[in-house]
Structures are given as structure tokens and as C-alpha cells.
Write an enzyme that holds these catalytic residues in place. Structure first.
Site, PDB file in Angstrom:
ATOM      1  CG  ASP A 173      -1.950  -1.230   1.208  1.00  0.00           C
ATOM      2  OD1 ASP A 173      -2.129  -1.720   0.255  1.00  0.00           O
ATOM      3  OD2 ASP A 173      -2.226  -1.430   2.284  1.00  0.00           O
ATOM      4  CG  ASP A 176      -5.921  -0.276   1.223  1.00  0.00           C
ATOM      5  OD1 ASP A 176      -6.394   0.319   0.210  1.00  0.00           O
ATOM      6  OD2 ASP A 176      -5.595  -1.300   0.736  1.00  0.00           O
ATOM      7  NE  ARG A 221     -10.405  -3.253  -3.794  1.00  0.00           N
ATOM      8  CZ  ARG A 221      -9.432  -4.260  -3.379  1.00  0.00           C
ATOM      9  NH1 ARG A 221      -8.547  -4.013  -2.793  1.00  0.00           N
ATOM     10  NH2 ARG A 221      -9.877  -5.589  -3.505  1.00  0.00           N
TER      11      ARG A 221
END
Length: 322
Positions: free
Chosen positions: A137, A163, A216
Site C-alpha cells: 500500500d 487503505d 475502490r
């Protein structure tokens, strides 16, 4: 006007400090507290669920330009304001502790190669930095509260861009420019994590520029309500927002352009949550799917007209615009 005023405050805070010492690549600064007031490197203040986050305000100011110096600063106990100058290539994920402000200097602050991990922390600001080419990430937030992620560029992470998961709460993600990114923003990592996540994962996403990001934007589990407002969805590939697994998402005042699937219920093996859409604008885009009911956010906010969002967001999002 608010952004201009804040920029001058940042310039003033840096201008009045005087170098005290350089140890291990970490430059500490001190100055006349009366002249430097308010002593904060962060520009502006968060609205939404992350309101009240102050980061390292009131703590010492340090400049870092190496991985070792960055790690040392982020591990320091107590409030600290950390200014990144130049590119810092990480060899491994770096943890952020409580009461920290991490901010890029001008447009030069870059973190690459690995994850900035906000874990088991409270009161963290991440602002005006470029995150690129992480091996996982770009920014990961878990078991953390009162976090403000603002005016960053995020690109090329091999997993998520930003995230947020594992019982995290009271977070604002604002004015970021996300591009060249597939899995962009995940909120809630697993359908079976309700014991930790139910009643938490309250996040405000506003004035972000989703610039060709594929999916997302965000994908949400359990958070209810989650507020997605005044963002610019620009040629998003697979889908914009997905509400899944007991989530409740308010999608409000956004502009969707060249985005076939702006928002929907369910994703993959995850069942549908609730999603309410209002006051959005669509240009060469689908209409989206909504259903269920979502509570209004528990805070006041100013909503920009959706028709003006492309100009507002492209002018104001990302590094170097505060």
C-alpha cells in the site's frame, strides 16, 4: 481564501525558526514562540470525521531527508512536526506513532518504495507528500483514530493507494490526487471482521481527484455512515464507489465524468450494503445503483455545487496546491 491564508501561515512558521542542531540526519529547529504562533506546519484544518486532528502541533519541527532520519522522527514519543525534503526511498514499511505531522516541503517531498503504516496511533496528519511505487500500500491505516490525509499525490502502489481498516475511526481523506492506481482506496479489509469494525470506520472522503483510478474509490465495509462528497471522478475504469457488507455510504455532490459505473451495491463475494446518492452530476457516465438508507453525517459541512467540482478539485488537489 482559506487555502491562501493557510499557505502564508506555513511560510511564516518556517521562516521564523532557527536551526539548533543536526544529529543523525535529523535537523531540529527552534524559534521565538510568540513570532511562530500558531506553531504548526500543517496547512488549514480538517473537516468531517477527522475534524479536531492536530497531529504534532506544538511539538518541535524537524527536517528529514533520509530513511534513517524519517524512521527516527516517526518513532519519537510525543508531538513532533516532520518536514520531508527531497525523495526518501524506503527499504521497508515505516510505522507512524501518535501525535505526528508529516508534511512535504514545497513540492519536493517524496516517499517511495514501501508503505507508510499508521498503526495503533492517534492524532496523525499526512500532508503535501508524493507517495509512489510502493511495494504494497501507499498509505495503510489500521487500529488508528483521528487521522487526516490531505493534499497528497498517490500513484503506482502495487496494492492499495490509501487503505483504512481494522477498527480505525474518525478519519478525513481530502484533496488528494490519485492516479495510475488500480486498487485505490479500501475501507474495511474483510467481510468477517465485523467484531472489530462494526460501529467504527467513520471516514469522510472529500475533494479528491480520482484521475483514471480503476476501482475502490472507495470500496466500503461496515463503516456507517461513510461520507463521499465533492470528489471528481475522472475517467474511472471499473467502478467508483462500492458499498458492501453492512456499510452505509452517502455519495453526495460529486462529479462523475467518463465513468460508466459511478457507484453500486456489493462487490466480488461481498454482499451489498446501503448507498444513498444525492446532488451528483454525471457527464458521459452511468447513473449508478443505490438502495437502503444511510444516516446523515454527524457534523456540519459546506457542500460545493457538483457542477463546479472539476474546476475546484483539479485546481486544488494534490501536492503544491495548499
Amino acid at each position: 481564501m482559506r487555502r491562501t491564508s493557510a499557505r502564508l501561515k506555513l511560510g511564516g512558521a518556517v521562516a521564523v525558526v532557527t536551526a539548533a542542531a543536526t544529529v543523525g540526519g535529523l535537523t531540529a529547529w527552534s524559534g521565538n514562540a510568540a513570532e511562530a504562533e500558531p506553531q504548526t506546519l500543517a496547512v488549514g484544518s480538517p473537516e468531517g470525521y477527522g475534524a479536531g486532528t492536530t497531529g504534532g502541533a506544538g511539538g518541535d519541527v524537524v527536517q528529514v531527508s533520509s530513511e534513517d532520519a524519517l524512521v527516527s522522527a516517526l518513532e519519537t514519543d510525543g508531538p513532533l512536526q516532520i518536514e520531508v525534503t527531497g525523495t526518501i526511498a524506503l527499504s521497508d514499511a515505516v510505522d507512524v506513532t501518535s501525535d505526528k505531522t508529516l508534511i512535504g516541503s514545497g513540492t519536493s517531498g517524496v516517499i517511495s518504495g514501501a508503505t507508510l503504516n499508521v498503526s495503533e496511533a492517534d492524532n496523525v496528519i499526512i500532508q503535501n507528500l508524493t507517495f509512489r511505487d510502493s511495494d504494497d500500500d501507499g498509505i495503510n491505516v489500521e487500529y488508528s483514530t483521528n487521522v487526516w490525509i490531505d493534499h497528497n499525490d498517490v500513484t503506482g502502489a502495487s496494492d492499495g493507494g490509501i487503505d483504512i481498516k481494522r477498527a480505525s475511526d474518525n478519519i478525513t481523506v481530502s484533496w488528494n490526487h490519485m492516479y495510475d492506481q488500480d486498487k485505490n482506496m479500501l475501507l474495511g479489509h474483510d467481510d468477517d471482521n465485523g467484531s472489530e469494525d462494526s460501529g467504527r470506520l467513520h471516514v469522510s472522503y472529500h475533494h479528491n481527484w480520482f484521475d483514471g483510478t480503476n476501482q475502490r474509490n472507495p470500496r466500503v465495509r461496515f463503516g456507517n455512515p461513510v461520507h463521499v462528497y465533492n470528489n471528481y471522478y475522472d475517467s474511472v475504469g471499473s467502478y467508483g464507489v462500492a458499498s458492501t457488507q453492512e456499510a452505509g455510504v452517502l455519495v453526495e455532490g460529486n462529479f462523475f465524468e467518463n465513468t460508466e459505473d459511478p457507484f453500486h451495491l456489493g462487490e466480488g463475494d461481498s454482499p451489498g450494503g446501503s448507498l444513498v446518492a444525492r446532488d451528483n452530476e454525471f457527464s458521459n457516465s452511468g447513473e449508478g445503483e443505490q438502495g437502503g438508507s444511510v444516516s446523515n453525517p454527524s457534523y456540519g459541512y459546506d457542500l460545493d455545487p457538483a457542477s463546479e467540482i472539476p474546476g475546484i478539485v483539479t485546481a486544488g488537489a494534490g501536492v503544491g496546491t495548499i
